[in-house]
Design a protein around this motif. Structure first.
Motif, PDB file in Angstrom:
ATOM      1  N   PHE A   1     -11.527   4.426  -0.830  1.00 34.74           N
ATOM      2  CA  PHE A   1     -10.351   5.159  -1.296  1.00 34.74           C
ATOM      3  C   PHE A   1      -9.549   4.301  -2.267  1.00 34.74           C
ATOM      4  O   PHE A   1      -9.307   4.686  -3.414  1.00 34.74           O
ATOM      5  CB  PHE A   1      -9.511   5.577  -0.088  1.00 34.74           C
ATOM      6  N   LEU A   2      -9.132   3.118  -1.837  1.00 36.80           N
ATOM      7  CA  LEU A   2      -8.369   2.203  -2.682  1.00 36.80           C
ATOM      8  C   LEU A   2      -9.019   0.833  -2.670  1.00 36.80           C
ATOM      9  O   LEU A   2      -9.497   0.361  -1.622  1.00 36.80           O
ATOM     10  CB  LEU A   2      -6.920   2.106  -2.194  1.00 36.80           C
ATOM     11  N   ILE A   3      -9.013   0.192  -3.840  1.00 37.62           N
ATOM     12  CA  ILE A   3      -9.599  -1.139  -4.006  1.00 37.62           C
ATOM     13  C   ILE A   3      -8.537  -2.047  -4.595  1.00 37.62           C
ATOM     14  O   ILE A   3      -7.876  -1.686  -5.571  1.00 37.62           O
ATOM     15  CB  ILE A   3     -10.821  -1.093  -4.947  1.00 37.62           C
ATOM     16  N   GLN A   4      -8.370  -3.224  -4.015  1.00 40.09           N
ATOM     17  CA  GLN A   4      -7.422  -4.196  -4.551  1.00 40.09           C
ATOM     18  C   GLN A   4      -8.007  -5.591  -4.404  1.00 40.09           C
ATOM     19  O   GLN A   4      -8.203  -6.076  -3.284  1.00 40.09           O
ATOM     20  CB  GLN A   4      -6.081  -4.108  -3.834  1.00 40.09           C
ATOM     21  N   ASP A   5      -8.326  -6.201  -5.522  1.00 42.52           N
ATOM     22  CA  ASP A   5      -8.957  -7.527  -5.517  1.00 42.52           C
ATOM     23  C   ASP A   5     -10.218  -7.487  -4.660  1.00 42.52           C
ATOM     24  O   ASP A   5     -11.138  -6.756  -4.971  1.00 42.52           O
ATOM     25  CB  ASP A   5      -7.964  -8.589  -5.042  1.00 42.52           C
ATOM     26  N   ASP A   6     -10.246  -8.249  -3.550  1.00 38.59           N
ATOM     27  CA  ASP A   6     -11.432  -8.297  -2.684  1.00 38.59           C
ATOM     28  C   ASP A   6     -11.330  -7.329  -1.508  1.00 38.59           C
ATOM     29  O   ASP A   6     -12.190  -7.349  -0.621  1.00 38.59           O
ATOM     30  CB  ASP A   6     -11.634  -9.716  -2.148  1.00 38.59           C
ATOM     31  N   ARG A   7     -10.303  -6.502  -1.461  1.00 33.76           N
ATOM     32  CA  ARG A   7     -10.084  -5.630  -0.312  1.00 33.76           C
ATOM     33  C   ARG A   7     -10.361  -4.174  -0.669  1.00 33.76           C
ATOM     34  O   ARG A   7     -10.062  -3.739  -1.781  1.00 33.76           O
ATOM     35  CB  ARG A   7      -8.647  -5.766   0.200  1.00 33.76           C
ATOM     36  N   THR A   8     -10.914  -3.454   0.293  1.00 37.84           N
ATOM     37  CA  THR A   8     -11.201  -2.035   0.115  1.00 37.84           C
ATOM     38  C   THR A   8     -10.739  -1.272   1.346  1.00 37.84           C
ATOM     39  O   THR A   8     -10.951  -1.707   2.483  1.00 37.84           O
ATOM     40  CB  THR A   8     -12.707  -1.801  -0.103  1.00 37.84           C
ATOM     41  N   LEU A   9     -10.118  -0.141   1.113  1.00 33.00           N
ATOM     42  CA  LEU A   9      -9.696   0.768   2.179  1.00 33.00           C
ATOM     43  C   LEU A   9     -10.499   2.046   2.029  1.00 33.00           C
ATOM     44  O   LEU A   9     -10.428   2.717   1.003  1.00 33.00           O
ATOM     45  CB  LEU A   9      -8.202   1.067   2.055  1.00 33.00           C
ATOM     46  N   THR A  10     -11.307   2.389   3.054  1.00 31.33           N
ATOM     47  CA  THR A  10     -12.090   3.617   3.001  1.00 31.33           C
ATOM     48  C   THR A  10     -11.240   4.804   3.448  1.00 31.33           C
ATOM     49  O   THR A  10     -10.149   4.639   4.012  1.00 31.33           O
ATOM     50  CB  THR A  10     -13.326   3.528   3.904  1.00 31.33           C
ATOM     51  N   PHE A  11     -11.764   5.996   3.222  1.00 32.99           N
ATOM     52  CA  PHE A  11     -11.036   7.194   3.647  1.00 32.99           C
ATOM     53  C   PHE A  11     -10.905   7.248   5.168  1.00 32.99           C
ATOM     54  O   PHE A  11      -9.870   7.683   5.688  1.00 32.99           O
ATOM     55  CB  PHE A  11     -11.725   8.450   3.115  1.00 32.99           C
ATOM     56  N   GLY A  12     -11.951   6.808   5.873  1.00 36.30           N
ATOM     57  CA  GLY A  12     -11.869   6.767   7.327  1.00 36.30           C
ATOM     58  C   GLY A  12     -10.838   5.765   7.810  1.00 36.30           C
ATOM     59  O   GLY A  12     -10.076   6.029   8.751  1.00 36.30           O
ATOM     60  N   GLU A  13     -10.808   4.591   7.171  1.00 38.16           N
ATOM     61  CA  GLU A  13      -9.818   3.574   7.541  1.00 38.16           C
ATOM     62  C   GLU A  13      -8.408   4.035   7.208  1.00 38.16           C
ATOM     63  O   GLU A  13      -7.458   3.710   7.930  1.00 38.16           O
ATOM     64  CB  GLU A  13     -10.136   2.262   6.814  1.00 38.16           C
ATOM     65  N   LEU A  14      -8.258   4.770   6.116  1.00 37.37           N
ATOM     66  CA  LEU A  14      -6.938   5.313   5.778  1.00 37.37           C
ATOM     67  C   LEU A  14      -6.399   6.138   6.944  1.00 37.37           C
ATOM     68  O   LEU A  14      -5.252   5.960   7.364  1.00 37.37           O
ATOM     69  CB  LEU A  14      -7.041   6.173   4.524  1.00 37.37           C
ATOM     70  N   ARG A  15      -7.218   7.026   7.477  1.00 38.82           N
ATOM     71  CA  ARG A  15      -6.773   7.877   8.576  1.00 38.82           C
ATOM     72  C   ARG A  15      -6.447   7.055   9.825  1.00 38.82           C
ATOM     73  O   ARG A  15      -5.367   7.198  10.404  1.00 38.82           O
ATOM     74  CB  ARG A  15      -7.849   8.916   8.907  1.00 38.82           C
ATOM     75  N   SER A  16      -7.374   6.177  10.227  1.00 40.14           N
ATOM     76  CA  SER A  16      -7.175   5.457  11.487  1.00 40.14           C
ATOM     77  C   SER A  16      -6.048   4.428  11.394  1.00 40.14           C
ATOM     78  O   SER A  16      -5.220   4.308  12.308  1.00 40.14           O
ATOM     79  CB  SER A  16      -8.479   4.779  11.923  1.00 40.14           C
ATOM     80  N   ARG A  17      -5.991   3.692  10.292  1.00 43.61           N
ATOM     81  CA  ARG A  17      -4.961   2.658  10.164  1.00 43.61           C
ATOM     82  C   ARG A  17      -3.578   3.273   9.943  1.00 43.61           C
ATOM     83  O   ARG A  17      -2.586   2.769  10.470  1.00 43.61           O
ATOM     84  CB  ARG A  17      -5.323   1.700   9.034  1.00 43.61           C
TER      85      ARG A  17
ATOM     86  N   GLU B   1      -1.116  -1.934   1.635  1.00 42.03           N
ATOM     87  CA  GLU B   1      -0.141  -1.775   2.703  1.00 42.03           C
ATOM     88  C   GLU B   1       0.904  -0.710   2.366  1.00 42.03           C
ATOM     89  O   GLU B   1       1.367   0.028   3.242  1.00 42.03           O
ATOM     90  CB  GLU B   1       0.546  -3.113   2.987  1.00 42.03           C
ATOM     91  N   THR B   2       1.278  -0.634   1.101  1.00 37.33           N
ATOM     92  CA  THR B   2       2.262   0.362   0.688  1.00 37.33           C
ATOM     93  C   THR B   2       1.712   1.771   0.872  1.00 37.33           C
ATOM     94  O   THR B   2       2.401   2.665   1.377  1.00 37.33           O
ATOM     95  CB  THR B   2       2.660   0.133  -0.772  1.00 37.33           C
ATOM     96  N   ALA B   3       0.459   1.974   0.462  1.00 39.63           N
ATOM     97  CA  ALA B   3      -0.161   3.287   0.643  1.00 39.63           C
ATOM     98  C   ALA B   3      -0.242   3.642   2.123  1.00 39.63           C
ATOM     99  O   ALA B   3       0.048   4.779   2.517  1.00 39.63           O
ATOM    100  CB  ALA B   3      -1.549   3.296   0.011  1.00 39.63           C
ATOM    101  N   LEU B   4      -0.597   2.693   2.959  1.00 37.23           N
ATOM    102  CA  LEU B   4      -0.693   2.952   4.400  1.00 37.23           C
ATOM    103  C   LEU B   4       0.670   3.319   4.982  1.00 37.23           C
ATOM    104  O   LEU B   4       0.777   4.237   5.801  1.00 37.23           O
ATOM    105  CB  LEU B   4      -1.271   1.726   5.115  1.00 37.23           C
ATOM    106  N   LEU B   5       1.706   2.608   4.571  1.00 40.43           N
ATOM    107  CA  LEU B   5       3.046   2.921   5.079  1.00 40.43           C
ATOM    108  C   LEU B   5       3.461   4.328   4.654  1.00 40.43           C
ATOM    109  O   LEU B   5       3.985   5.111   5.463  1.00 40.43           O
ATOM    110  CB  LEU B   5       4.054   1.899   4.568  1.00 40.43           C
TER     111      LEU B   5
END
Length: 511
Positions: free
Chosen positions: A30-46, A74-78
């Motif tokens: 879903f979102l990529i930042q430097d070496d980190r990636t947030l998947t759509f599944g992780e978006l929901r659970s986190r 972190e901003t998107a998750l919040l």
């Protein structure tokens, strides 16, 4: 728009949209930042765990939560955690300082305020403490840069089911001196993002990018597009050229942009090595938020070898029109595109009477993507429910919109109306002009005089008023529209979101 994307676009709330996408492609990024990636599944659970942590802090449905955070995972998750709870969130651009931030906290009556601590040398926590001292009911301040509240989702109430309640307060981007709180619902933002997705005709194979602040209304607008089509975007916490190019190249970005100022920045970098593609995977620049001179379109296509589709949007209506990849060259260069289904554009005279095709008048809007109004400010709608924008333009018989300025950008010289945008577009064709803003200044004999404020490209010889007027006359500009004053600046004053020129500062400076 494919059937899956269409079905997702009918979601009533942001959380419903997240749930549907996570069920379809949980492992997709879903979102990529430097070496980190947030998947759509992780978006929901986190996001659910963050929502539970916020709930433990006292955040409830309809609680007003302000956040002033940079563009990070972190901003998107919040933000999406707040959407899960059904809180009312008011995002603030991280570059806002005491005046703008204090105004927003006071007017929104925020109960919580998330800040990044010290970011880019500025102590946001200290500012929050200063502002809280002057508020009758100060918000609870908490830092949320690289750590987030955490809790057990079992404590959460059911997700909100109503997508038409006001849950977002955005602030006008600052091209005028007085910001206004713009009231949005989940549905209005989803409708805007759906329109953007449909216009650009992207696919799951694309890789997008967010070079603008996530706190801008374009943040949820763009996120809706990602959730509908299931492709990722690369986040830039701080966008600066040429440093950002490494991120575009590393992650294979196919779609970039933001606004006219971003197109110009890409062009500047491309011109340093004309024979080498700036971003090898890039195929499309897209954006809006500020008018686009036709010459910028032609230069991007000619020099970068990519398509450019530009649109028209504002904080009140994030997506109004958009150029389509299969539009004609003339339409892509000289118009703002067409409105999507469900967006009504009415061009009126000063009394609100509709005007025919190809006749300039005030632009008024009605549709699901239009905001619900302003916070504690006069109703911006006319008797028929159309939003009064203050923009000036006309609609062609093909349905394409042409913007010719703003009511405040109409310069009245000796009783004659002069469009600032017309002069700016012609100035953009001069090689010694990097960018230009044309303003009207008070004048005893003329009422207003025309002043051109020019930002020149690096290494250009200083322009003179005589050179500018000769160029404009050569372009066919009427004599009565020629600038009578020229000012040169190293850089035009801009806001920190889509880099719009702040004309009110220029008027203040040169009046």
């Amino acid at each position: 728009m494919n059937e899956t994307a269409h079905a997702l676009g009918t979601s009533g709330t942001f959380w419903e949209l997240i749930e549907r996408r996570a069920a379809l492609t949980p492992q997709a990024p879903f979102l990529i930042q430097d070496d980190r990636t947030l998947t759509f599944g992780e978006l929901r659970s986190r996001a659910e765990r963050v929502a539970a942590g916020l709930y433990d802090m006292g955040v409830r449905p309809k609680t007003v939560v302000a956040w002033q955070l940079p563009t990070r995972l972190e901003t998107a998750l919040l933000s999406f955690a707040l959407a899960r709870i059904g809180a009312v969130q008011t995002p603030l651009i991280p570059f806002y300082r005491d005046r703008e931030t204090g105004y927003a906290l006071r007017e929104s009556k925020a109960e919580f305020f998330a800040v990044p601590g010290t970011w880019r040398g500025f102590d946001h926590a200290a500012m929050a403490a200063r502002l809280s001292a002057d508020l009758a009911r100060p918000p609870r301040v908490f830092e949320s840069y690289d750590t987030l509240p955490d809790g057990d989702p079992a404590v959460l109430p059911p997700p909100p089911a109503d997508g038409t309640s006001v849950r977002w307060i955005y602030w006008t981007s600052g091209t005028t001196s007085d910001p206004k709180g713009v009231l949005h619902t989940d549905r209005s933002l989803i409708a805007a993002g759906s329109c953007l997705a449909h216009a650009l005709r992207l696919s799951a194979a694309d890789v997008g990018s967010m070079a603008f602040p996530f706190a801008h209304v374009a943040g949820p607008d763009y996120s809706v597009m990602l959730l509908m089509y299931g492709f990722p975007a690369v986040l830039f916490e701080h966008f600066a050229m040429p440093d950002a190019l490494a991120g575009y190249r590393r992650h294979g970005v196919t779609v970039a942009g933001g606004s006219t100022a971003f197109y110009s920045m890409f062009l500047t970098e491309q011109r340093k090595a004309p024979s080498t593609p700036l971003i090898p995977t890039l195929r499309l620049l897209a954006g809006g938020g500020a008018p686009k001179p036709p010459e910028i379109y032609h230069a991007v296509v000619r020099e970068m070898g990519v398509q450019l589709t530009h649109g028209y949007g504002m904080t009140e209506v994030p997506m109004i029109t958009m150029g389509a990849p299969d539009d004609t060259v003339e339409h892509l260069a000289a118009t703002e595109g067409r409105p999507p289904e469900g967006m009504e554009i009415r061009i009126t005279d000063e009394d609100g009477k509709p005007l025919p095709y190809d006749t300039d008048g005030e632009v008024r809007l009605r549709g699901e993507a239009v905001c619900k109004g302003y916070l504690a400010v006069t109703d911006p709608f006319d008797a028929d429910g159309f939003l009064i924008t203050g923009d000036v333009g006309h609609v062609r018989p093909s349905g394409h919109l042409v913007l010719t300025g703003r009511l405040k950008d109409i310069i009245i010289r000796k009783g004659e109306n002069i469009s600032a945008k017309e002069i700016e577009d012609l100035l953009a064709r001069h090689p010694g002009v990097g960018d230009a803003a044309v303003i009207g200044l008070p004048d005893e004999s003329r009422g207003e005089r025309v002043c051109a404020v020019v930002e020149q490209p690096p290494g250009a010889a200083p322009l003179t008023l005589a050179e500018v007027t000769a160029h404009l006359r050569g372009e066919g500009l009427s004599v009565h529209k020629l600038p009578e004053q020229l000012e040169l600046l190293p850089a035009l004053p801009r806001n920190e979101t889509l880099r719009k020129v702040l004309k009110y500062r220029l008027r203040d400076r040169y009046t």
